[in-house]
Design a protein around this motif. Structure first.
Motif, PDB file in Angstrom:
ATOM      1  N   VAL A  56       2.127   2.188  -3.454  1.00  0.00           N
ATOM      2  CA  VAL A  56       1.346   2.909  -4.326  1.00  0.00           C
ATOM      3  C   VAL A  56       1.115   4.306  -3.755  1.00  0.00           C
ATOM      4  CG1 VAL A  56      -1.098   2.878  -5.153  1.00  0.00           C
ATOM      5  CG2 VAL A  56       0.055   0.792  -4.856  1.00  0.00           C
ATOM      6  N   ASN A 107      -7.713   9.874  -5.788  1.00  0.00           N
ATOM      7  CA  ASN A 107      -7.336  11.280  -5.918  1.00  0.00           C
ATOM      8  C   ASN A 107      -8.562  12.289  -6.783  1.00  0.00           C
ATOM      9  OD1 ASN A 107      -5.405  10.606  -4.406  1.00  0.00           O
ATOM     10  ND2 ASN A 107      -3.912  11.371  -5.869  1.00  0.00           N
ATOM     11  N   SER A 136       4.027   6.551  -4.821  1.00  0.00           N
ATOM     12  CA  SER A 136       4.425   6.657  -6.219  1.00  0.00           C
ATOM     13  C   SER A 136       2.976   7.466  -6.750  1.00  0.00           C
ATOM     14  CB  SER A 136       4.601   5.469  -7.115  1.00  0.00           C
ATOM     15  OG  SER A 136       3.817   4.421  -6.342  1.00  0.00           O
ATOM     16  N   SER A 137       2.063   7.574  -6.078  1.00  0.00           N
ATOM     17  CA  SER A 137       0.888   8.548  -6.677  1.00  0.00           C
ATOM     18  C   SER A 137       0.880   9.859  -6.144  1.00  0.00           C
ATOM     19  CB  SER A 137      -0.403   7.647  -6.330  1.00  0.00           C
ATOM     20  OG  SER A 137      -0.745   8.147  -5.092  1.00  0.00           O
ATOM     21  N   TYR A 174      -5.118   4.200  -9.149  1.00  0.00           N
ATOM     22  CA  TYR A 174      -4.977   4.665  -7.694  1.00  0.00           C
ATOM     23  C   TYR A 174      -5.234   6.104  -7.781  1.00  0.00           C
ATOM     24  CZ  TYR A 174      -4.185   5.413  -2.925  1.00  0.00           C
ATOM     25  OH  TYR A 174      -4.222   6.073  -1.576  1.00  0.00           O
ATOM     26  N   ILE A 175      -4.363   6.669  -8.614  1.00  0.00           N
ATOM     27  CA  ILE A 175      -4.660   8.165  -8.617  1.00  0.00           C
ATOM     28  C   ILE A 175      -6.325   8.557  -9.069  1.00  0.00           C
ATOM     29  CG2 ILE A 175      -3.786  10.281  -9.984  1.00  0.00           C
ATOM     30  CD1 ILE A 175      -1.335   9.095  -9.944  1.00  0.00           C
ATOM     31  N   MET A 200      -1.255   0.019 -11.589  1.00  0.00           N
ATOM     32  CA  MET A 200      -1.944   0.113 -10.366  1.00  0.00           C
ATOM     33  C   MET A 200      -1.880   1.830  -9.950  1.00  0.00           C
ATOM     34  SD  MET A 200      -1.130  -2.185  -7.331  1.00  0.00           S
ATOM     35  CE  MET A 200       0.501  -1.588  -6.750  1.00  0.00           C
ATOM     36  N   VAL A 201      -0.824   2.316 -10.119  1.00  0.00           N
ATOM     37  CA  VAL A 201      -0.661   3.741  -9.634  1.00  0.00           C
ATOM     38  C   VAL A 201      -1.590   4.588 -10.305  1.00  0.00           C
ATOM     39  CG1 VAL A 201       0.659   5.443  -9.573  1.00  0.00           C
ATOM     40  CG2 VAL A 201       1.645   3.507  -8.769  1.00  0.00           C
ATOM     41  N   LYS A 239       0.951  -1.232  -0.026  1.00  0.00           N
ATOM     42  CA  LYS A 239       0.137  -0.003  -0.021  1.00  0.00           C
ATOM     43  C   LYS A 239       0.921   1.261  -0.147  1.00  0.00           C
ATOM     44  CE  LYS A 239      -4.216   1.676   2.025  1.00  0.00           C
ATOM     45  NZ  LYS A 239      -5.415   1.175   2.609  1.00  0.00           N
ATOM     46  N   LEU A 294      -6.321  -1.369  -1.503  1.00  0.00           N
ATOM     47  CA  LEU A 294      -5.843  -0.194  -1.727  1.00  0.00           C
ATOM     48  C   LEU A 294      -6.691   0.967  -1.045  1.00  0.00           C
ATOM     49  CD1 LEU A 294      -5.112  -0.590  -5.604  1.00  0.00           C
ATOM     50  CD2 LEU A 294      -3.449  -0.370  -3.662  1.00  0.00           C
TER      51      LEU A 294
END
Lengths: 488, 306
Positions: free
Chosen positions: A90, B142, A93-94, B137-138, B133-134, A87, B226
């Motif tokens: 991620v 976000n 990196s986000s 996730y964003i 994945m990133v 977790k 996540l």
């Protein structure tokens, strides 16, 4: 048939609508209410582990104290032990916005620029706590000459011990006085195994590493080591070292004799400390374990240990529990201030680590910094000491005497410092070779370390596989970087 | 030479030895699918100390319901909360998924829809190239701010490109243009054609993709990993994964265990973990037979040429 379909259709619509309104309402409330305020004076902190059952009560007390001094509040978000790495990688990196976190993958992330540079911030905004840190902590956490972490002052050195289940020692009248190496334990393992063949004599499983007087630049899963008893300026392969070879042979002997569980190289079975399913296990101990006190407390039964490596201040120990401030944080200075307070304010820290005063513990009157545990002290109603804050300012139980504290401080001063403390191997030139080596090691590690395979036959095979994987190139590169590191 | 009389049955079946061979083969395969689960059930019913002493066995050495009683005493709240979340996510998610998927698929299956090409390629691209994945996730955390809401478990899987392609083929094969045309002539609107003519014809296909979606939602734990922080929104599979990951972390970091165990909540033992597996698998396993009659039909039809 028709009405049946209508019913289905209608109920679908109702369920959907219900779900939409119910959940939509919930989330809206959240964004309106807490998060706006949260940005201004609540710091977000990611912490590894399980959320304590009484988190709200604990934090209410703590936040009162934190707010008094710094004007902000702390909101701790827990991520489970096993999920933390996934977790956090991620989240990092986000580029998500958080303030403080328990460091994960510290050196690579620091090099990437994910963490704020604390070289100047820490001594300025967290002076008290910073001054109490052992020098090894600062040195061990420097990345390219800069400090990115605020380490928890705790077990700065560690040594490997063999821990024995006292009840079995008493039962069979076994003596452990002369044990200084693995080999010395052989005779009592033998006696025990004869008496109790169904109980794991040497309780190990997958992931077990046989230990010696070595320190490892990139972790003990790789065949790169510094022999502390030999030439410390040279990186060696521990599998080529004679002492380590002897250890592996001992393991193999034990395996064949049945002291080690026959499925050790693949088994994930745990041997709970408090259980009676094991006789000897390998543990790591440091100064704040006060001998076997902490271990015995955790086990709820008496355990005794014998050390078999030299106490060593290593990079691993220095990075045991690092807290970092995110580069995306808008309140870096406040974050450092809060970290400083957690690590220097005894009332705050003890309230977190021991639980709520008066409920879980109380001070013993007339004695300084001594406490007595009450009935309210339960396993999941306080935070662990090792990853919360400065162990030096923790109150101690009455069972820990002044002598033990004195011994602790002396032992810290006496402990050896690893020659590779603070050395970070930069892998960018040898990435392919590194992953090849990792593959080779994953094939051999468990078999060799648990004694399942014969080292005399397998180690030459391992060496050959390593050479094919490009071992020499990595070794040359590492030695070059290490020489440069030593020159500084 | 005398000719052997050949019956229809004889043409359509294997001869005896071949038949026997295949039957045995399939039986072994079927057994290998079921055995692990039986194993899990057996472990969940074995006494913890017997596990440590004798290892695993298909028939428990010593029976004990401790695994289950532990769950119902210690983790009752967590388990039922998690089960509730999983059920809600599966039901709502499957409804949304099958609705969105079949609507999208129907539109691109109609030859007179002008942007058919574009939307087909659009869907294919998302299927073939994963953003990683990133990026996901964003967008979810976000951009859409779905973190810590139940929607974070539902929306990321609300449309599945693969199912769209399956359904598109299905619509093309099983709903002929002439039937739509005749409905049009009778004065039906597009919506009416879809709901009253096309959907009833496509029930096997929809049942199939619903099953895919339901399984996907039921088994998903990664989105929860996540996006979910709140205890009240943890689904069952993630709860299980969490326990499993914690144990793995502990055994891999055996050296540090004494320091860690101080802060570690009691971890359920082997039998309790297996009991969670049983509880989390049972509902979906039970619901499977009810889908099956559609399932066979639906799956094959996508691949058959007229």
């Amino acid at each position: 048939m028709k009405t049946w379909k209508k019913v289905i259709g209608l109920s679908t619509a109702v369920v959907l609508l219900g779900a939409l309104t119910a959940c939509g309402g919930g989330s809206k409330e959240k964004t309106d209410g807490s998060s706006k305020k949260a940005d201004e004076n609540t710091l977000m902190m990611y912490q590894i582990g399980d959320k304590p059952d009484n988190y709200d009560a604990l934090m209410e007390v703590a936040n009162k104290r934190i707010e008094e001094k710094t004007g902000v509040k702390l909101n701790i978000q827990y991520i489970g032990w096993g999920d933390y790495e996934k977790k956090m990688s991620v989240i990092v990196s986000s580029g998500e916005n958080y303030d403080i976190a328990f460091a994960d993958n510290y050196v690579p992330n620091a090099q990437k620029g994910a963490y704020a540079d604390l070289t100047e911030l820490a001594p300025k905004f967290a002076k008290d706590a910073y001054d109490q840190l052992d020098e090894a902590y600062i040195k061990g956490n420097l990345v390219d000459g800069k400090l990115y972490a605020f380490p928890v002052n705790g077990n700065v050195y560690s040594q490997q011990v063999l821990t024995f289940n006292k009840q079995y020692l008493d039962k069979y009248k076994l003596s452990i006085d002369n044990i200084k190496t693995y080999k010395d334990a052989e005779s009592i393992l033998k006696t025990f195994h004869e008496k109790e063949p169904t109980i794991a004599a040497f309780a190990i499983g997958q992931g077990f590493k046989a230990q010696g007087d070595f320190d490892f630049p990139i972790g003990n899963g790789y065949p790169f080591a510094v022999d502390l008893n030999g030439d410390t300026k040279k990186i060696i392969n521990q599998y080529e070292n004679k002492d380590f070879m002897d250890v592996l042979k001992t393991m193999h002997k034990w395996y064949q004799a049945g002291y080690i569980p026959s499925d050790a190289s693949t088994s994930n079975t745990e041997f709970p400390l408090e259980g009676n399913t094991w006789f000897v296990r390998q543990e790591t101990q440091g100064p704040y374990d006060y001998g076997d006190t902490i271990l015995s407390n955790a086990a709820g039964q008496e355990l005794v240990s014998k050390a078999f490596t030299t106490p060593l201040k290593s990079s691993d120990q220095a990075r045991m529990a690092n807290f970092v401030v995110s580069n995306t944080s808008k309140n870096k200075e406040k974050a450092v201030e809060v970290l400083g307070q957690i690590n220097s304010d005894p009332e705050l820290l003890n309230g977190l680590v021991w639980g709520i005063e008066g409920e879980a513990w109380e001070k013993i009157s007339g004695k300084e910094d001594k406490i007595k545990l009450l009935d309210g002290y339960k396993p999941n109603t306080h935070l662990p000491a090792w990853n919360t804050g400065n162990n030096k300012i923790l109150y101690t139980q009455d069972s820990i005497t002044e002598d033990m504290i004195k011994e602790r401080d002396e032992s810290i001063a006496k402990a050896e410092t690893s020659p590779i403390l603070g050395f970070n191997f930069v892998t960018s030139n040898v990435k392919t070779e590194m992953s090849n080596i990792a593959n080779v090691m994953s094939q051999y590690l468990d078999g060799l370390n648990t004694g399942t395979v014969d080292p005399e036959e397998t180690v030459p095979k391992l060496k050959e596989a390593l050479v094919n994987a490009g071992y020499d190139k990595v070794m040359t590169e590492m030695q070059k970087q290490y020489d440069e590191f030593l020159k500084k | 030479m005398r000719k052997k009389p050949v019956s229809k049955v004889a043409i359509r079946s294997f001869n005896r030895p071949v038949n026997l061979f295949f039957n045995v083969l399939i039986a072994v395969f079927a057994l290998s699918c079921v055995l692990p689960f039986l194993f899990v059930v057996a472990i969940s019913l074995t006494k913890e100390t017997a596990l440590a002493a004798h290892g695993y066995s298909f028939w428990p050495q010593e029976f004990s319901f401790f695994g289950y009683t532990y769950l119902f005493d210690q983790m009752q709240e967590k388990i039922f909360q998690a089960l509730f979340v999983t059920v809600i996510v599966t039901v709502v998610g499957t409804l949304i998924n099958s609705t969105a998927t079949s609507l999208y698929a129907y539109v691109i299956s109609r030859s007179n829809f002008p942007f058919r090409r574009f939307f087909t390629v659009f869907c294919l691209i998302t299927m073939l190239f994963s953003p990683g994945m990133v990026a996901n996730y964003i967008v979810t955390a976000n951009l859409l701010q779905l973190k810590d809401t139940i929607w974070a478990l539902i929306l990321p899987m609300a449309v599945s490109p693969f199912n769209i392609i399956v359904m598109r083929t299905f619509f093309k094969r099983s709903v002929s243009d002439s039937i739509i045309e005749s409905a049009r002539i009778d004065g039906a609107s597009e919506m009416r054609i879809f709901i009253q003519i096309v959907l009833p014809l496509a029930v096997p296909g929809i049942a199939t993709i619903s099953l895919f979606a339901a399984l996907g939602y039921w088994n998903d734990w990664f989105n929860a990993l996540l996006y979910i922080q709140k205890d009240s929104l943890v689904p069952l599979q993630y709860l299980l994964m969490k326990i499993q990951n914690n144990i793995q972390y502990l055994t891999q970091n055996a050296g540090a265990s004494s320091q860690l165990s101080g802060g570690m909540a009691a971890i359920p033992g082997e039998s309790a973990r297996m009991a969670i597996v049983v509880i989390s698998t049972l509902p979906i396993a039970i619901s499977y037979p009810f889908f099956q009659k559609y399932f066979v039909k639906g799956l094959t039809i996508g691949g058959v040429k007229e």
